[in-house]
Design a protein around this motif. Structure first.
Motif, PDB file in Angstrom:
ATOM      1  N   HIS A  68     -30.690 -38.169  43.788  1.00  0.00           N
ATOM      2  CA  HIS A  68     -31.892 -38.902  44.170  1.00  0.00           C
ATOM      3  C   HIS A  68     -32.480 -38.239  45.417  1.00  0.00           C
ATOM      4  O   HIS A  68     -31.746 -37.766  46.297  1.00  0.00           O
ATOM      5  N   LYS A  69     -33.798 -38.207  45.499  1.00  0.00           N
ATOM      6  CA  LYS A  69     -34.469 -37.558  46.636  1.00  0.00           C
ATOM      7  C   LYS A  69     -34.028 -38.157  47.969  1.00  0.00           C
ATOM      8  O   LYS A  69     -33.806 -37.428  48.950  1.00  0.00           O
ATOM      9  N   GLN A  70     -33.883 -39.484  48.029  1.00  0.00           N
ATOM     10  CA  GLN A  70     -33.488 -40.119  49.293  1.00  0.00           C
ATOM     11  C   GLN A  70     -32.060 -39.733  49.690  1.00  0.00           C
ATOM     12  O   GLN A  70     -31.744 -39.656  50.875  1.00  0.00           O
ATOM     13  N   THR A  71     -31.216 -39.491  48.691  1.00  0.00           N
ATOM     14  CA  THR A  71     -29.857 -39.027  48.991  1.00  0.00           C
ATOM     15  C   THR A  71     -29.902 -37.650  49.637  1.00  0.00           C
ATOM     16  O   THR A  71     -29.205 -37.380  50.627  1.00  0.00           O
ATOM     17  N   VAL A  72     -30.756 -36.778  49.098  1.00  0.00           N
ATOM     18  CA  VAL A  72     -30.898 -35.432  49.654  1.00  0.00           C
ATOM     19  C   VAL A  72     -31.433 -35.505  51.078  1.00  0.00           C
ATOM     20  O   VAL A  72     -30.935 -34.819  51.982  1.00  0.00           O
ATOM     21  N   ILE A  73     -32.426 -36.329  51.300  1.00  0.00           N
ATOM     22  CA  ILE A  73     -32.998 -36.466  52.646  1.00  0.00           C
ATOM     23  C   ILE A  73     -31.935 -36.952  53.632  1.00  0.00           C
ATOM     24  O   ILE A  73     -31.840 -36.455  54.765  1.00  0.00           O
ATOM     25  N   LYS A  74     -31.133 -37.916  53.191  1.00  0.00           N
ATOM     26  CA  LYS A  74     -30.066 -38.442  54.065  1.00  0.00           C
ATOM     27  C   LYS A  74     -29.121 -37.328  54.507  1.00  0.00           C
ATOM     28  O   LYS A  74     -28.793 -37.209  55.698  1.00  0.00           O
ATOM     29  N   TYR A  75     -28.695 -36.484  53.549  1.00  0.00           N
ATOM     30  CA  TYR A  75     -27.743 -35.431  53.883  1.00  0.00           C
ATOM     31  C   TYR A  75     -28.412 -34.298  54.664  1.00  0.00           C
ATOM     32  O   TYR A  75     -27.770 -33.657  55.501  1.00  0.00           O
ATOM     33  N   CYS A  76     -29.683 -34.059  54.415  1.00  0.00           N
ATOM     34  CA  CYS A  76     -30.396 -33.061  55.207  1.00  0.00           C
ATOM     35  C   CYS A  76     -30.461 -33.496  56.674  1.00  0.00           C
ATOM     36  O   CYS A  76     -30.286 -32.677  57.589  1.00  0.00           O
ATOM     37  N   ARG A  77     -30.697 -34.779  56.910  1.00  0.00           N
ATOM     38  CA  ARG A  77     -30.744 -35.296  58.283  1.00  0.00           C
ATOM     39  C   ARG A  77     -29.371 -35.190  58.952  1.00  0.00           C
ATOM     40  O   ARG A  77     -29.284 -34.906  60.153  1.00  0.00           O
ATOM     41  N   ARG A  78     -28.323 -35.413  58.161  1.00  0.00           N
ATOM     42  CA  ARG A  78     -26.971 -35.245  58.717  1.00  0.00           C
ATOM     43  C   ARG A  78     -26.750 -33.790  59.149  1.00  0.00           C
ATOM     44  O   ARG A  78     -26.137 -33.525  60.186  1.00  0.00           O
ATOM     45  N   LEU A  79     -27.234 -32.869  58.322  1.00  0.00           N
ATOM     46  CA  LEU A  79     -27.066 -31.449  58.646  1.00  0.00           C
ATOM     47  C   LEU A  79     -27.896 -31.063  59.865  1.00  0.00           C
ATOM     48  O   LEU A  79     -27.512 -30.155  60.608  1.00  0.00           O
ATOM     49  N   VAL A  80     -29.016 -31.731  60.068  1.00  0.00           N
ATOM     50  CA  VAL A  80     -29.788 -31.520  61.296  1.00  0.00           C
ATOM     51  C   VAL A  80     -28.968 -31.965  62.496  1.00  0.00           C
ATOM     52  O   VAL A  80     -28.864 -31.253  63.516  1.00  0.00           O
ATOM     53  N   ASP A  81     -28.356 -33.140  62.398  1.00  0.00           N
ATOM     54  CA  ASP A  81     -27.526 -33.658  63.491  1.00  0.00           C
ATOM     55  C   ASP A  81     -26.343 -32.739  63.784  1.00  0.00           C
ATOM     56  O   ASP A  81     -25.886 -32.643  64.937  1.00  0.00           O
ATOM     57  N   GLY A 122     -26.389 -29.523  63.437  1.00  0.00           N
ATOM     58  CA  GLY A 122     -26.852 -28.216  63.874  1.00  0.00           C
ATOM     59  C   GLY A 122     -26.951 -27.158  62.797  1.00  0.00           C
ATOM     60  O   GLY A 122     -27.142 -25.977  63.098  1.00  0.00           O
ATOM     61  N   LYS A 123     -26.854 -27.553  61.534  1.00  0.00           N
ATOM     62  CA  LYS A 123     -26.937 -26.584  60.428  1.00  0.00           C
ATOM     63  C   LYS A 123     -28.343 -26.472  59.849  1.00  0.00           C
ATOM     64  O   LYS A 123     -28.705 -25.442  59.282  1.00  0.00           O
ATOM     65  N   PHE A 124     -29.129 -27.541  59.935  1.00  0.00           N
ATOM     66  CA  PHE A 124     -30.502 -27.554  59.446  1.00  0.00           C
ATOM     67  C   PHE A 124     -31.464 -27.822  60.596  1.00  0.00           C
ATOM     68  O   PHE A 124     -31.101 -28.439  61.607  1.00  0.00           O
ATOM     69  N   ARG A 125     -32.684 -27.366  60.411  1.00  0.00           N
ATOM     70  CA  ARG A 125     -33.776 -27.704  61.323  1.00  0.00           C
ATOM     71  C   ARG A 125     -34.900 -28.316  60.502  1.00  0.00           C
ATOM     72  O   ARG A 125     -35.335 -27.741  59.493  1.00  0.00           O
ATOM     73  N   ALA A 126     -35.361 -29.487  60.917  1.00  0.00           N
ATOM     74  CA  ALA A 126     -36.484 -30.113  60.234  1.00  0.00           C
ATOM     75  C   ALA A 126     -37.760 -29.336  60.547  1.00  0.00           C
ATOM     76  O   ALA A 126     -38.030 -29.015  61.708  1.00  0.00           O
TER      77      ALA A 126
END
Length: 227
Positions: free
Chosen positions: A184-197, A199-203
């Motif tokens: 689900h798209k919201q599941t992906v967004i949730k995990y992307c935000r975790r990866l931002v926290d 330090g692996k992803f940048r929004a």
């Protein structure tokens, strides 16, 4: 303990577990070249034999059983090491062809296939050791349990998202990732935000609105966190 003691214990453990042809294959196959690889390459590289299997039975594309010199099993990753002797692999064209086909087949099945020249092993083991250290570096730095399983710092979905971002030039769009990973798209967004926290992803904000439609992967493409 030293190599001789640990090597003997390792071989005896495998002999104890095996029966029939699998046991005979180990007695026959683990000879001069294989022992040299274990002592001059594997032991200095790893310092243990956890996850390494001598004379490991696999099947080729015809379903026929044969034994590779070594199979290293690390989590879900399979590494095949074959010690190639010119005398046994080079002069018989049919056998040489079959060996190459088997190597291709194993790679098609997701195995990492590494062929090593016996002559090079005898004359220049430091070269082989350096090459394997480089090839296996992303796996060697991962934290490993005694069972040979990787202790993951990131969850399965997080690792999938990081690998997906790398495949798309380090950028990931949640809507597209959700379709590719069947989430689900919201599941992906949730995990992307975790990866931002973490330090692996940048929004990546879009235009003057600053809304987030995609994320950028910041880590190394060889990071053990991807495994």
């Amino acid at each position: 303990m030293g190599f001789e003691v640990e090597h003997e214990k390792w071989i005896q453990r495998h002999l104890t577990k095996r029966q029939g042809e699998r046991k005979d294959a180990l007695k026959r196959g683990h000879g001069y070249g294989n022992r040299m690889f274990a002592g001059k390459i594997w032991w200095p590289l790893m310092g243990h034999f956890i996850g390494l299997h001598p004379e490991y039975e696999v099947r080729d594309w015809r379903g026929r059983s044969y034994f590779v010199d070594f199979m290293w099993i690390l989590g879900g990753h399979l590494f095949v090491f074959e010690i190639m002797d010119y005398g046994s692999h080079g002069k018989d064209r049919t056998k040489y062809r079959m060996d190459l086909n088997r190597g291709l087949f194993l790679q098609s099945q997701g195995c990492h296939f590494i062929a090593i020249s016996l002559d090079e092993l005898k004359e220049n083991p430091s070269f082989i050791l350096a090459m394997l250290r480089s090839i296996l570096a992303p796996y060697l730095v991962a934290t490993i349990e005694q069972s040979g399983n990787i202790l993951h710092k990131f969850g399965k979905i997080e690792r999938q998202l990081m690998r997906l971002a790398i495949r798309h030039n380090r950028v990931i769009r949640p809507s597209k990732a959700a379709r590719e990973l069947e989430l689900h798209k919201q599941t992906v967004i949730k995990y992307c935000r975790r990866l931002v926290d973490k330090g692996k992803f940048r929004a990546v904000p879009a235009g003057i609105t600053g809304r987030i439609y995609q994320y950028e992967y910041l880590g190394s493409t060889q990071s053990p966190d991807l495994i």
